[in-house]
Design an enzyme around this catalytic site. Sequence first.
Site, PDB file in Angstrom:
ATOM      1  N   LYS A  53      29.238  39.177  -0.626  1.00 46.54           N
ATOM      2  CA  LYS A  53      28.408  38.068  -1.112  1.00 46.54           C
ATOM      3  C   LYS A  53      27.557  37.507   0.029  1.00 46.54           C
ATOM      4  O   LYS A  53      26.388  37.178  -0.147  1.00 46.54           O
ATOM      5  CB  LYS A  53      29.300  36.982  -1.729  1.00 46.54           C
ATOM      6  CG  LYS A  53      29.887  37.445  -3.058  1.00 46.54           C
ATOM      7  CD  LYS A  53      31.054  36.619  -3.562  1.00 46.54           C
ATOM      8  CE  LYS A  53      31.662  37.322  -4.783  1.00 46.54           C
ATOM      9  NZ  LYS A  53      32.877  36.721  -5.282  1.00 46.54           N
ATOM     10  N   GLN A  97      36.319  31.627  -4.148  1.00 43.97           N
ATOM     11  CA  GLN A  97      36.836  32.975  -4.353  1.00 43.97           C
ATOM     12  C   GLN A  97      38.263  32.889  -4.914  1.00 43.97           C
ATOM     13  O   GLN A  97      39.125  32.233  -4.336  1.00 43.97           O
ATOM     14  CB  GLN A  97      36.825  33.747  -3.024  1.00 43.97           C
ATOM     15  CG  GLN A  97      37.243  35.196  -3.142  1.00 43.97           C
ATOM     16  CD  GLN A  97      36.275  36.029  -3.985  1.00 43.97           C
ATOM     17  OE1 GLN A  97      35.053  35.932  -3.849  1.00 43.97           O
ATOM     18  NE2 GLN A  97      36.820  36.848  -4.873  1.00 43.97           N
ATOM     19  N   ASP A 120      29.339  30.703 -10.709  1.00 44.95           N
ATOM     20  CA  ASP A 120      30.277  31.707 -11.240  1.00 44.95           C
ATOM     21  C   ASP A 120      30.391  31.581 -12.758  1.00 44.95           C
ATOM     22  O   ASP A 120      30.887  32.486 -13.427  1.00 44.95           O
ATOM     23  CB  ASP A 120      31.671  31.490 -10.624  1.00 44.95           C
ATOM     24  CG  ASP A 120      32.083  32.639  -9.728  1.00 44.95           C
ATOM     25  OD1 ASP A 120      31.455  33.713  -9.819  1.00 44.95           O
ATOM     26  OD2 ASP A 120      33.035  32.458  -8.945  1.00 44.95           O
TER      27      ASP A 120
END
Length: 284
Positions: A53, A97, A120
Amino acid sequence: MSAQIISGKEIASQIREELKTEVEQLEKKGIQPGLAVILVGDDPASHSYVKGKEKASIELNFYSVIHRLDTDTSEEEVLSLIRELNQDSKIHGILVQLPLPKHISEKKVIQSIDPAKDVDGFHPENVGNMYIGLPAYLPCTPHGVIQMLIRSGVQIEGKHAVVIGRSNIVGKPMAQLLLNQNATVTICHSRTPNLAEITKQADILIPAVGRAGTVTADMVKPGAVVIDVGVNRVDGKLVGDCAFAEVKEVAGMITPVPGGVGPMTITMLMYNTVESVKRHNSNR
Ligand code: NAP
């Protein structure tokens, strides 16, 4: 005849080129998309995803901030960092994460992210909006799959799509996004008896299980489009949920692992971050 390979790598790089142009336009207005990633603990897979990322953010000239925190970081410390990032005008997207260490509630953490920065697409507000067809950040993996289908010229409307898996981050939103595209959708899971009977009816088959060899050639309708979301390590090698060598002889189109859905996931995260910048500026 062997199936046509749908390359996630190629489609992802096509989308990144489009994003680059958008980022350049934003730069001219003095705006740089900002993405903050929070990683807690030392899970090697999570570290490698976060590296990917970071690399993509840098490539696209984002303002990229990675918070790598120790495993014993308290829940309150994580929540407090999120509160700071929610207020930080340089940051347009916040990603935590997963998985988090057991002493930190994923639910609390996700709900503490400002839905306008939840790139997300996991915050209940975005999930709800996606379900009722309102503007929302779409979860990256299923959104990436939809992009792969559309950009490969696959007709979704009116087709029978079968999703194997019902997790909140892949299976369920995958099914909903296919429904939004007017597919007829069936969701299978670990309690589904006679899985093969259902998968054989699929025009579009999407395994998202996490078990190598879940889908074999006899479970696939000839000519079907197979998008393999699964990622498994077998004898040190990355493989999907499909027995690729045999399924590609029956399917009409198929994605490889690696080089399939994986590159799309990160790309859609970048897409959502640019989307966030655009929304933020149109609300001013
Ligand atoms: P998950 O939360 O473990 O969910 C797996 C799903 O598969 C569950 O719904 C489970 O059913 C179902 N399942 C398990 N065994 C099954 C069986 N024998 N037959 C039918 N269904 C079965 O996993 P996830 O987070 O959704 O991820 C799924 C896979 O996608 C993993 O391999 C993951 O690594 C991969 N993934 C890839 C990307 C990417 O970017 N390429 C992104 C995210 C995830 P129950 O609900 O009944 O338990």
